[in-house]
Scaffold this active site. Structure first.
Site, PDB file in Angstrom:
ATOM      1  N   SER A 180       0.800  -1.231   0.000  1.00  0.00           N
ATOM      2  CA  SER A 180       0.000   0.000   0.000  1.00  0.00           C
ATOM      3  C   SER A 180       0.833   1.281   0.000  1.00  0.00           C
ATOM      4  CB  SER A 180      -0.939   0.007   1.193  1.00  0.00           C
ATOM      5  OG  SER A 180      -1.951  -0.949   0.990  1.00  0.00           O
ATOM      6  N   LYS A 189       0.176   3.369  -3.061  1.00  0.00           N
ATOM      7  CA  LYS A 189      -1.103   4.045  -3.353  1.00  0.00           C
ATOM      8  C   LYS A 189      -0.985   5.566  -3.536  1.00  0.00           C
ATOM      9  CE  LYS A 189      -3.937   0.528  -0.977  1.00  0.00           C
ATOM     10  NZ  LYS A 189      -4.529   0.189   0.337  1.00  0.00           N
ATOM     11  N   TYR A 222      -3.434  -2.947 -10.044  1.00  0.00           N
ATOM     12  CA  TYR A 222      -3.311  -2.733  -8.599  1.00  0.00           C
ATOM     13  C   TYR A 222      -2.316  -3.733  -7.978  1.00  0.00           C
ATOM     14  CZ  TYR A 222      -4.509  -2.790  -3.663  1.00  0.00           C
ATOM     15  OH  TYR A 222      -4.428  -2.780  -2.292  1.00  0.00           O
ATOM     16  N   TYR A 247      -4.820   4.461   7.804  1.00  0.00           N
ATOM     17  CA  TYR A 247      -6.165   3.863   7.970  1.00  0.00           C
ATOM     18  C   TYR A 247      -6.785   4.221   9.324  1.00  0.00           C
ATOM     19  CZ  TYR A 247      -3.713   1.039   4.502  1.00  0.00           C
ATOM     20  OH  TYR A 247      -2.948   0.627   3.458  1.00  0.00           O
ATOM     21  N   VAL A 256       1.607  -3.566   3.955  1.00  0.00           N
ATOM     22  CA  VAL A 256       1.636  -4.814   4.729  1.00  0.00           C
ATOM     23  C   VAL A 256       2.935  -5.606   4.582  1.00  0.00           C
ATOM     24  CG1 VAL A 256      -0.829  -5.276   5.051  1.00  0.00           C
ATOM     25  CG2 VAL A 256       0.296  -5.990   2.936  1.00  0.00           C
TER      26      VAL A 256
HETATM   27  N1  GLN Z   1      -1.785  -5.603  -1.703  1.00  0.00           N
HETATM   28  C1  GLN Z   1      -2.325  -5.447  -0.389  1.00  0.00           C
HETATM   29  C2  GLN Z   1      -3.833  -5.677  -0.408  1.00  0.00           C
HETATM   30  O1  GLN Z   1      -4.479  -5.199  -1.295  1.00  0.00           O
HETATM   31  C3  GLN Z   1      -2.006  -4.073   0.128  1.00  0.00           C
HETATM   32  C4  GLN Z   1      -2.561  -3.809   1.517  1.00  0.00           C
HETATM   33  C5  GLN Z   1      -1.671  -2.984   2.389  1.00  0.00           C
HETATM   34  O2  GLN Z   1      -0.460  -2.872   2.176  1.00  0.00           O
HETATM   35  N2  GLN Z   1      -2.237  -2.432   3.450  1.00  0.00           N
HETATM   36  O3  GLN Z   1      -4.379  -6.310   0.452  1.00  0.00           O
END
Ligand code: GLN
Length: 307
Positions: free
Chosen positions: A63, A66, A189, A241, A259
């Site tokens: 993420s 993003k 994505y 978040y 993550v």
């Molecule tokens: N690729 C992961 C997902 O879509 C990214 C989530 C994250 O890093 N918080 O679940």
């Protein structure tokens, strides 16, 4: 500037023995990360680099990608269009929440949660999927100062297990938010989440945002200055978040986590910071990463609220 090196060394050693959390397992390939890996890197807007630990270990962006894709699409398609599709409000929910679409518009609340980010990926321009992937890679490569690569194992692993993200994408298609093919949006994505780099690279990407969009190393503009503020404000309110409020209180700088165990933070006009340590907590943030940012904020007086 010795002060920065000394500070990151001290904070690194303070948290080195912390073994809380564990690497993400819901994307099977991420579970292979080694919990002992740990690095802190600071890159200033003048291009000076301070680093400690395993700063050359590669990991996937997840993420942390993003904010960049959001900037790319804003720059290509403009604020009016993007705002009509994805909002700018925090949710107080986890990153992979399925229900977080606004009541009347059905827009995802913001581009930092998965629903918003998948919608954003669907807007990347290009004649074909390959074209769109190339455009996205080229954009990220400007921030990196070299070509970015995809970790194909991570990509396949996420693609094969992404039932939740797939259901989010179907919902977005149902409400007319996603344009084009659902599978293309998801694959773009997953590709951005699988971009592979190390924490030296990530701190340079952060420093490029800190430097109003000009890469401090290559001196090449990576994004128009006018969109940097859009990215940073969204990172600040939504980047962590359901812990974004606590982060504002205890760290006080725009940041984004992934993550894979990476977190980057931006101090506009000053520096970019990247921390990598793959053991994450229940919110999907690197355990050591959160602690490092809290300490760094105090020691280097980084919070925008506590000057
Ligand atoms: N690729 C992961 C997902 O879509 C990214 C989530 C994250 O890093 N918080 O679940």
């Amino acid at each position: 500037m010795d002060h920065i090196q000394q500070t990151i060394n001290e904070i690194f050693h303070k948290h080195l023995s912390n073994r809380e959390g564990s690497p993400a397992t819901y994307i099977p390939e991420l579970a292979k990360a080694r919990p002992e890996h740990f690095s802190i890197v600071v890159t200033t807007v003048n291009g000076e680099v301070f680093s400690v630990g395993d700063s050359e270990i590669y990991f996937s962006m997840q993420s942390t990608s993003k904010p960049f894709t959001y900037g790319m699409v804003l720059q290509d398609l403009g604020r009016v269009f993007v705002m009509s599709k994805v909002g700018v409000e925090p949710t107080g929910e986890a990153f992979n929440s399925i229900v977080e679409l606004e009541k009347n518009t059905h827009r995802p609340y913001n581009p930092m949660i998965n629903s918003g980010a998948i919608a954003i990926s669907s807007f990347i321009r290009g004649q074909s999927f390959e074209d769109r992937l190339t455009n996205m890679k080229d954009f990220f490569s400007l921030f990196l100062g070299r070509s970015i690569g995809v970790d194909e194992n991570i990509f396949e692993s996420e693609k094969n297990t992404a039932h939740r993200n797939r259901s989010i994408a179907h919902l977005l298609k149902h409400f007319g938010i996603i344009e084009g093919k659902i599978e293309d949006a998801l694959d773009l994505y997953f590709k951005q989440c699988s971009f592979s780099l190390n924490s030296l690279d990530m701190s340079l990407m952060a420093a490029t945002l800190a430097n109003s969009g000009i890469n401090p190393k290559t001196k090449i503009r990576s994004i128009n200055k006018e969109y940097v503020g859009d990215i940073l404000s969204l990172m600040f309110t939504c980047g962590m978040y359901d812990t974004s409020g606590k982060w504002a209180y205890s760290v006080g700088i725009p940041a984004k986590s992934g993550v894979s165990g990476a977190i980057f933070g931006v101090i506009p006009g000053v520096m970019g910071i990247a921390v990598y340590s793959p053991s994450i907590n229940e919110h999907g943030h690197s355990v050591r990463g959160v602690k490092v940012f809290q300490d760094l904020s105090k020691e280097l007086n980084l919070s925008i609220f506590r000057k």
